[in-house]
Structures are given as C-alpha cells and as structure tokens.
Design an enzyme around this catalytic site. Structure first.
Site, PDB file in Angstrom:
ATOM      1  N   PHE A 237       0.830  -1.205   0.000  1.00  9.01           N
ATOM      2  CA  PHE A 237       0.000   0.000   0.000  1.00  9.01           C
ATOM      3  C   PHE A 237       0.863   1.254   0.000  1.00  9.01           C
ATOM      4  O   PHE A 237       2.058   1.233   0.300  1.00  9.01           O
ATOM      5  CB  PHE A 237      -0.921   0.025   1.222  1.00  9.01           C
ATOM      6  CG  PHE A 237      -0.195   0.001   2.557  1.00  9.01           C
ATOM      7  CD1 PHE A 237       0.418   1.135   3.071  1.00  9.01           C
ATOM      8  CD2 PHE A 237      -0.138  -1.171   3.308  1.00  9.01           C
ATOM      9  CE1 PHE A 237       1.077   1.113   4.286  1.00  9.01           C
ATOM     10  CE2 PHE A 237       0.520  -1.203   4.530  1.00  9.01           C
ATOM     11  CZ  PHE A 237       1.137  -0.055   5.022  1.00  9.01           C
ATOM     12  N   VAL A 238       0.216   2.375  -0.340  1.00  5.60           N
ATOM     13  CA  VAL A 238       0.738   3.719  -0.121  1.00  5.60           C
ATOM     14  C   VAL A 238      -0.418   4.504   0.484  1.00  5.60           C
ATOM     15  O   VAL A 238      -1.533   4.465  -0.047  1.00  5.60           O
ATOM     16  CB  VAL A 238       1.218   4.387  -1.426  1.00  5.60           C
ATOM     17  CG1 VAL A 238       1.688   5.813  -1.147  1.00  5.60           C
ATOM     18  CG2 VAL A 238       2.339   3.576  -2.071  1.00  5.60           C
ATOM     19  N   HIS A 263       4.352   0.372   1.847  1.00  8.02           N
ATOM     20  CA  HIS A 263       4.739  -1.015   2.138  1.00  8.02           C
ATOM     21  C   HIS A 263       4.812  -1.761   0.810  1.00  8.02           C
ATOM     22  O   HIS A 263       3.805  -1.917   0.115  1.00  8.02           O
ATOM     23  CB  HIS A 263       3.699  -1.676   3.055  1.00  8.02           C
ATOM     24  CG  HIS A 263       3.935  -3.139   3.277  1.00  8.02           C
ATOM     25  ND1 HIS A 263       2.900  -4.058   3.346  1.00  8.02           N
ATOM     26  CD2 HIS A 263       5.078  -3.849   3.450  1.00  8.02           C
ATOM     27  CE1 HIS A 263       3.403  -5.268   3.560  1.00  8.02           C
ATOM     28  NE2 HIS A 263       4.722  -5.162   3.625  1.00  8.02           N
ATOM     29  N   HIS A 402       6.131  -8.043  12.195  1.00  4.51           N
ATOM     30  CA  HIS A 402       6.204  -7.091  11.078  1.00  4.51           C
ATOM     31  C   HIS A 402       4.854  -6.481  10.756  1.00  4.51           C
ATOM     32  O   HIS A 402       4.763  -5.603   9.897  1.00  4.51           O
ATOM     33  CB  HIS A 402       6.781  -7.765   9.845  1.00  4.51           C
ATOM     34  CG  HIS A 402       5.792  -8.531   9.003  1.00  4.51           C
ATOM     35  ND1 HIS A 402       4.952  -9.487   9.529  1.00  4.51           N
ATOM     36  CD2 HIS A 402       5.516  -8.488   7.670  1.00  4.51           C
ATOM     37  CE1 HIS A 402       4.209  -9.983   8.556  1.00  4.51           C
ATOM     38  NE2 HIS A 402       4.516  -9.396   7.426  1.00  4.51           N
ATOM     39  N   ALA A 404       0.158  -6.990  11.558  1.00  2.00           N
ATOM     40  CA  ALA A 404      -0.930  -7.603  12.320  1.00  2.00           C
ATOM     41  C   ALA A 404      -0.976  -9.117  12.130  1.00  2.00           C
ATOM     42  O   ALA A 404      -1.280  -9.861  13.058  1.00  2.00           O
ATOM     43  CB  ALA A 404      -2.266  -6.981  11.909  1.00  2.00           C
TER      44      ALA A 404
END
Length: 474
Positions: A237-238, A263, A402, A404
C-alpha cells in the site's frame, strides 16, 4: 516475557547482563551454557518480588523437576531446556536447539514450521512472533538463526519487503481540507499490481549496479527497471495519514504530523530470485525429508550461497529504491519536503553476533528490533501502524512482528466478505480507500493492538499512525 511456556529460547546476547547470581549454577546442576537465560529469569523473578533464599530454593526445584515448571510464565522456557515438557508437547527439537514463541493461540501449523526449522543441522536458535501464520518453509513471523548458511525460503519470496514513512512539518488537517489533492498525488505517482509498470521508466542508481553476477538478476534486470518505483499486489500500500508522536525520537519532537506510509518489496524479481535459489538448495540437499524441502539451505562457504547472498542484498537495495522513488514522487507532486523518514524491512537475512558467535538471522515476516532501532509495524487499511523503538531482547534474536498477521487466507476472505462489509468499516473509521481487494479486508487480520501487547518486551511504541487515504492493488 511471553506466557507461552511450551516453547524455548536460549538468550545468546547477554553481555549487558552483569547481574551477580544469588547461587552457583554448578551447585544446582544447571549447565553453564544456560547462564544468559538464568540471568534474565532471575532478574524477572526479582522484579516480581522473589529474592534471596526463596529464589535459590525455586531454582533448586527447577533443576530437580523441570517438568513441573513447563507452564511457568517466566521459567517455562528454561524448564524446556532442562528437559521438561509442557502441555503442548516436547519443548524444542531433539537437538535441543532453543526457540521461543510470543503471542497466544497461534496456528499450530506455523508453530510446527518453526520447530522444523529449529531441527535443521545448521540451526542455532529461533523465535516466533505474535503475527505468525503459515508460509513456505519458515512461517510468516518466523525468526531463525543458523550457522554459516542461508535458507532462501527462510528469507521469503518478496525479498526485503519494506516499510517507509515520510513525516512532514505541515498540518495533519490537510487530509481533510486538501484530501482530493493528496489522493490525486498517490493516484498519479504510484502503480500497483502484478506486472504493473510505468509507461515512462523511473530511474535510480541501483539499476546501474552489477546485475550480471547471477543468472536470475541478469535475466530480470530489464523487468526490474520497468517496475522500478512501483508496488505489488496483496497487502502492499501507499497511504496518507496522521502521525501522533507520543515520545520524541531522533529528528522528531512530540506532536501531530502529516505522514506518508508505504509497504512493498522487490516485486517479481525478488520472487524469481527466491524460486531459483530455493530449487538449487533443494537439489543440494536431497537428504531432507519432503516436509523440510522448503527449508533447504546454501552454505555461505559455497559459490551458490555467496551468489544468493549477493542477489538478496541487491534486492534489498532495489526495494529501498522503489520506496525512495515513491516518496519523492508523491511528495514532489505536492511540493512537500519531509522533515524526516523512518524505514525498516523484513524478509531478509542478516549477519549478526550473539554471545560472541557469528550467525545468520533470518526474519521472514519479522522485523529487526535491536536496542534503539526504530521501525514501523503496520495494522490494516483502517487500523493504526506503530512507530516503535527496539528493546534488544536477545530471546527473540532482537526481532519483533512485522504487522498484524492474517487470521484467514485470502481465499477465505474473498468467500466470507462483501464489498459492503469493507465499506461499512471504512465509513466507521473515516478512511478513504482509493483501491483495494476484498482479500485485504481488515477483518481478515489479527487485532494489531493484541499483537503489540504480546510483544511489549520486544518494542516500545513511540508514535501511532492513523491511515486516512489508502491505495492498494485493485
């Protein structure tokens, strides 16, 4: 300290623990090699008010009847090393390679995958993080230290998958007052999905490095360049959001900021590197049973091992370049300059020293958490990410979760949820989703706050990032 007494881990970095013990190990029959773990346990028991003669009697009983302490919240791991068993079964492998679990109710298959890793002849120790779930070879959330070797699937497919946050000294209210402009910057300056690439290629010095040392990187260099500055599918994602810094850190005072978080990793090139060298490692270790096939390793004293290591390192620089381009492009679109940035990566192997011994630490879906090391642990598209400072806990091999971690597969999420389910959660949390798949529904993940609580002895939270404008692969 974790309350899981069924898994074990030997502390290998106790140089900072100079506490004088209130008893002699040899007098109790405890091996000297366990001194680092004993010191840590003594310190924690003293913090709980157990001291002096009571402490000596307690460790005397532990040495005589380790099985009786298998479920002890502090002494359970040490009991496993001394030969005890817990309700979950034998603590560790027959080789007594030490390992430890953080978190409750983890998938037994993920636990078994770590146990398998700790049974390898090259294994030194391991740890399993609270976001753990099943993966190829090592589980996601698996940490494994080995001697002079590297395991391609212990690193993972998306080599050097990375988090990067840019923090801006502007009002965070921009996510509301200028939300359309922020969204437009992401939409125009990013590219997502399998095979995604820009029409006009981006540029970075990493592409002018030597890619010809490996048949994979040589073959994939042009593809890598075409995908430079892009993001993959899945959970990449951004996003724009609001960062609340609750405790000042280097370059960042307490306060509330606008921040950009991304990410993603090494794209398809990293995956090709992983597949090629894992298959090569498998051919070099035909003695491994089928169940351990994905854990085949390459010795770092071999040409193949050194070649993979160089390819992995190149993928690390390539991944970092992708993030640098994304952040420069999105911020530049708006004329913003970051006050500071924070980044960390997972799916990698590091050469580290523990107790004077050089080892290779694999962190697959786990992030470095050495003392004073800053990183980011994300939640979901609607749940917070946390800026953390590592506490340097040697029992986790200086590692932390790193993210959830999933509670269900992507396939299950697609079956279970509808678009309306996700839209309801987005409205409730005030998050604007530009694009994203149902397989990334927030409900498919563990509660990030539970994950953070389970690793309070691994990292300290220094800031909380709340996502507001999110883009993922469609």
């Amino acid at each position: 300290m974790s309350k899981n007494g069924y898994a074990i881990f030997m502390s290998m970095n106790s140089g900072k623990m100079k506490d004088r013990l209130p008893f002699r190990l040899t007098a109790l029959g405890i091996p000297e090699r366990l001194l680092p773990v004993v010191r840590l346990c003594v310190r924690q028991m003293e913090e709980d008010g157990v001291r002096g003669k009571a402490l000596r009697r307690l460790f005397g009983r532990l040495a005589q009847e380790p099985g009786a302490f298998a479920d002890h919240p502090v002494l359970g791991g040490l009991a496993g090393m001394l030969g005890g068993e817990s309700k979950q079964g034998v603590a560790g492998s027959v080789r007594e390679v030490p390992w430890r679990v953080w978190g409750e109710g983890l998938d037994p298959k993920a636990v078994q995958q770590l146990r398998d890793g700790c049974s390898l002849p090259v294994a030194v120790g391991g740890a399993l993080m609270p976001d753990a779930h099943v993966g190829y070879g090592l589980p996601i959330g698996g940490v494994l230290a080995v001697d002079n070797a590297v395991i391609p699937y212990g690193v993972g497919m998306d080599i050097a998958c990375r988090m990067k946050m840019s923090v801006f000294a502007v009002s965070p209210d921009l996510v509301d007052s200028h939300g359309d402009e922020l969204a437009r910057a992401i939409e125009q300056e990013t590219c997502f999905g399998v095979g995604g690439q820009f029409r006009a290629r981006r540029d970075h010095a990493v592409m002018r490095e030597d890619w010809g040392f490996s048949p994979v990187t040589r073959r994939m260099q042009d593809t890598a360049w075409a995908q430079l500055g892009t993001s993959g599918a899945g959970n990449h994602f951004v996003e724009w959001g609001v960062l609340d810094v609750t405790q000042a850190m280097p370059g960042l005072a307490e306060g509330t900021y606008l921040a950009l978080l991304s990410h993603s990793g090494s794209r398809g090139t990293g995956g090709e590197v992983a597949k090629h060298y894992s298959a090569l490692a498998g051919r070099m270790h035909p003695e491994l049973p089928r169940a351990l096939g994905h854990l085949a390793w390459l010795g770092l004293d071999t040409d193949e091992g050194r070649e993979y290591w160089d390819a992995m390192e190149l993928m690390g620089r390539y991944s970092a370049a992708n993030h640098a381009i994304i952040h420069a492009a999105v911020a530049g679109h708006l004329g913003l300059n970051p006050l500071t940035s924070i980044e960390n990566h997972h799916n990698f192997a590091w050469k580290e020293t523990f107790d004077g011994r050089r080892v290779i630490v694999h962190r697959k879906g786990a992030t470095p958490a050495g003392a004073g090391f800053f990183g980011i642990i994300p939640g979901t598209m609607v749940d917070p990410a946390f800026v953390v400072e590592g506490l340097g806990n040697p029992m986790s091999l200086n590692s932390a979760a790193h993210g959830a971690g999933r509670v269900m597969s992507r396939k299950e999420a697609l079956k279970r949820f509808r678009r309306s389910d996700v839209e309801h959660v987005l409205r409730e949390r005030g998050v604007r989703l530009l694009s994203g798949g149902l397989d990334e529904a927030p409900m498919a993940y563990k509660n990030i706050r539970d994950v953070m609580a389970a690793q309070a002895d691994l990292v300290r939270i220094r800031g909380t990032f709340w996502p507001r404008i999110v883009k993922m692969a469609k």
